[in-house]
Design an enzyme around this catalytic site. Structure first.
Site, PDB file in Angstrom:
ATOM      1  N   TYR A  36       0.835  -1.209   0.000  1.00  0.00           N
ATOM      2  CA  TYR A  36       0.000   0.000   0.000  1.00  0.00           C
ATOM      3  C   TYR A  36       0.873   1.264   0.000  1.00  0.00           C
ATOM      4  O   TYR A  36       0.625   2.202  -0.765  1.00  0.00           O
ATOM      5  CB  TYR A  36      -0.895  -0.059   1.236  1.00  0.00           C
ATOM      6  N   LYS A  55       0.989   4.270  -2.793  1.00  0.00           N
ATOM      7  CA  LYS A  55       0.631   5.660  -2.471  1.00  0.00           C
ATOM      8  C   LYS A  55       1.830   6.603  -2.619  1.00  0.00           C
ATOM      9  O   LYS A  55       1.671   7.754  -3.027  1.00  0.00           O
ATOM     10  CB  LYS A  55       0.040   5.739  -1.063  1.00  0.00           C
TER      11      LYS A  55
HETATM   12  P1  NAP Z   1     -13.599   2.298   1.111  1.00  0.00           P
HETATM   13  O1  NAP Z   1     -14.625   2.871   2.013  1.00  0.00           O
HETATM   14  O2  NAP Z   1     -13.093   0.932   1.333  1.00  0.00           O
HETATM   15  O3  NAP Z   1     -14.155   2.427  -0.398  1.00  0.00           O
HETATM   16  C1  NAP Z   1     -13.340   2.004  -1.460  1.00  0.00           C
HETATM   17  C2  NAP Z   1     -13.969   2.409  -2.776  1.00  0.00           C
HETATM   18  O4  NAP Z   1     -13.104   1.953  -3.833  1.00  0.00           O
HETATM   19  C3  NAP Z   1     -15.324   1.762  -3.009  1.00  0.00           C
HETATM   20  O5  NAP Z   1     -16.141   2.648  -3.740  1.00  0.00           O
HETATM   21  C4  NAP Z   1     -14.973   0.530  -3.843  1.00  0.00           C
HETATM   22  O6  NAP Z   1     -16.008   0.075  -4.679  1.00  0.00           O
HETATM   23  C5  NAP Z   1     -13.850   1.088  -4.696  1.00  0.00           C
HETATM   24  N1  NAP Z   1     -12.988   0.015  -5.198  1.00  0.00           N
HETATM   25  C6  NAP Z   1     -12.297  -0.912  -4.487  1.00  0.00           C
HETATM   26  N2  NAP Z   1     -11.657  -1.759  -5.304  1.00  0.00           N
HETATM   27  C7  NAP Z   1     -11.968  -1.385  -6.567  1.00  0.00           C
HETATM   28  C8  NAP Z   1     -11.651  -1.885  -7.860  1.00  0.00           C
HETATM   29  N3  NAP Z   1     -10.890  -2.966  -8.037  1.00  0.00           N
HETATM   30  N4  NAP Z   1     -12.151  -1.230  -8.929  1.00  0.00           N
HETATM   31  C9  NAP Z   1     -12.950  -0.145  -8.778  1.00  0.00           C
HETATM   32  N5  NAP Z   1     -13.304   0.374  -7.592  1.00  0.00           N
HETATM   33  C10 NAP Z   1     -12.826  -0.250  -6.502  1.00  0.00           C
HETATM   34  O7  NAP Z   1     -12.279   3.214   1.050  1.00  0.00           O
HETATM   35  P2  NAP Z   1     -11.992   4.696   1.581  1.00  0.00           P
HETATM   36  O8  NAP Z   1     -11.503   4.588   2.958  1.00  0.00           O
HETATM   37  O9  NAP Z   1     -13.108   5.602   1.249  1.00  0.00           O
HETATM   38  O10 NAP Z   1     -10.720   5.024   0.677  1.00  0.00           O
HETATM   39  C11 NAP Z   1     -10.809   5.842  -0.482  1.00  0.00           C
HETATM   40  C12 NAP Z   1      -9.396   6.226  -0.884  1.00  0.00           C
HETATM   41  O11 NAP Z   1      -8.775   6.900   0.205  1.00  0.00           O
HETATM   42  C13 NAP Z   1      -8.492   5.020  -1.193  1.00  0.00           C
HETATM   43  O12 NAP Z   1      -7.642   5.337  -2.264  1.00  0.00           O
HETATM   44  C14 NAP Z   1      -7.686   4.847   0.069  1.00  0.00           C
HETATM   45  O13 NAP Z   1      -6.462   4.232  -0.171  1.00  0.00           O
HETATM   46  C15 NAP Z   1      -7.543   6.286   0.515  1.00  0.00           C
HETATM   47  N6  NAP Z   1      -7.245   6.434   1.939  1.00  0.00           N
HETATM   48  C16 NAP Z   1      -8.138   6.045   2.894  1.00  0.00           C
HETATM   49  C17 NAP Z   1      -7.807   6.207   4.233  1.00  0.00           C
HETATM   50  C18 NAP Z   1      -8.739   5.812   5.353  1.00  0.00           C
HETATM   51  O14 NAP Z   1      -8.319   5.885   6.516  1.00  0.00           O
HETATM   52  N7  NAP Z   1      -9.960   5.402   5.095  1.00  0.00           N
HETATM   53  C19 NAP Z   1      -6.583   6.764   4.582  1.00  0.00           C
HETATM   54  C20 NAP Z   1      -5.703   7.144   3.578  1.00  0.00           C
HETATM   55  C21 NAP Z   1      -6.056   6.989   2.259  1.00  0.00           C
HETATM   56  P3  NAP Z   1     -17.126  -1.012  -4.102  1.00  0.00           P
HETATM   57  O15 NAP Z   1     -17.890  -0.268  -3.041  1.00  0.00           O
HETATM   58  O16 NAP Z   1     -17.978  -1.349  -5.261  1.00  0.00           O
HETATM   59  O17 NAP Z   1     -16.349  -2.157  -3.551  1.00  0.00           O
END
Ligand code: NAP
Length: 246
Positions: free
Chosen positions: A150, A154
């Site tokens: 990861y 990133k």
């Molecule tokens: P999340 O709630 O797990 O949602 C992930 C989203 O990505 C969902 O809409 C999912 O679609 C989609 N997705 C996953 N795999 C995919 C694929 N193979 N093809 C197309 N779409 C896909 O994640 P989040 O926490 O909102 O994270 C969003 C972004 O922020 C990510 O890039 C993550 O790395 C980054 N981020 C998050 C955090 C955190 O603490 N949450 C921290 C740093 C960075 P489905 O719903 O259809 O599965």
């Protein structure tokens, strides 16, 4: 912030940060097209509520990505914004991780971001300019055990952001990153309770962030309000990486 009549594509809009981004962009007047992978019902509900368009597209499917970009451009005659948000984790200590776990995370997070960005370059240039916002992570800034895959994805997104910004600036396309810390979404929900508690103690503001707090920064970087910002990152982590843990 105003996104009136901007044509925006948001990847991974069915949950978490992407969902809040779709909701905010729609409220600010954008025409939003968003992708999801598996959660069809959630995506349909968001589309219905916000007047946006939900499209199933796996980040690994280059043809699907290109088709969405081409058909959006054909229909709207412009693409103003791309938010590369879709992402996954698959944590494991490097020494015992299966290499396929490694490639999966790189493929979805990094290559997905690259395919989408490559596909929108020409349409954005033909639109007279645009904004790409990449969602990175603090894991791309500092070392986190179990996240070599990861972190690599990133960290590479941050480097990609800078070089693409340098290439596209003369075409009026800005490229920036948002760098979230720990945000309350499904991604952090699956973290073990003791790890969550440990991490909470390291955050200056003593709480996890909310997805809407990240969405607001994405909207700022996507909007003309950030017209003189490109190649940059904005960290949204409650002070996690800026303060010491002593
Ligand atoms: P999340 O709630 O797990 O949602 C992930 C989203 O990505 C969902 O809409 C999912 O679609 C989609 N997705 C996953 N795999 C995919 C694929 N193979 N093809 C197309 N779409 C896909 O994640 P989040 O926490 O909102 O994270 C969003 C972004 O922020 C990510 O890039 C993550 O790395 C980054 N981020 C998050 C955090 C955190 O603490 N949450 C921290 C740093 C960075 P489905 O719903 O259809 O599965």
């Amino acid at each position: 912030m105003d996104l009136k009549d901007k044509v925006a594509i948001v990847t991974g809009g069915s949950r978490g940060i992407g969902k809040k981004t779709v909701e905010l962009f729609s409220a600010l007047g954008a025409h939003v097209y968003f992708t999801y992978n598996s959660r069809r019902d959630e995506a349909a509900e968001i589309a219905e509520k916000t007047g946006s368009v939900a499209i199933q597209c796996d980040q690994k499917d280059k043809d699907c990505i290109l088709n969405i970009v081409d058909s959006t451009f054909d229909k709207k005659k412009r693409i103003d914004i791309l938010v590369n948000n879709a992402g996954i984790t698959d944590d494991q200590f490097f020494a015992i991780a299966d290499i396929t776990q490694w490639y999966k995370v790189l493929e979805v997070n990094l290559n997905g971001t690259i395919y989408w960005s490559k596909s929108v370059c020409k349409p954005m240039i033909l639109s007279g300019g645009g904004a790409i916002v990449n969602v990175a992570s603090v894991s791309g800034l500092v070392g986190i055990p179990g996240q070599t895959n990861y972190s690599t994805s990133k960290g590479a997104i941050l480097a990609f952001t800078r070089s693409l910004a340098a290439e596209l600036a003369s075409k009026n396309v800005r490229v920036n990153s948002v760098v979230p810390g720990f945000i309350e979404t499904d991604m952090t929900e699956k973290m073990p309770r003791d790890i969550k508690k440990q991490n909470l103690g390291k955050i200056a503001l003593k709480r996890f962030g909310k997805p809407e707090e990240v969405a607001k920064v994405i909207a700022f970087l996507a909007s003309d309000d950030s017209s003189y910002i490109t190649g940059q990152k904005i960290v949204v982590d409650g002070g996690l990486t800026a303060t010491t843990i002593f």
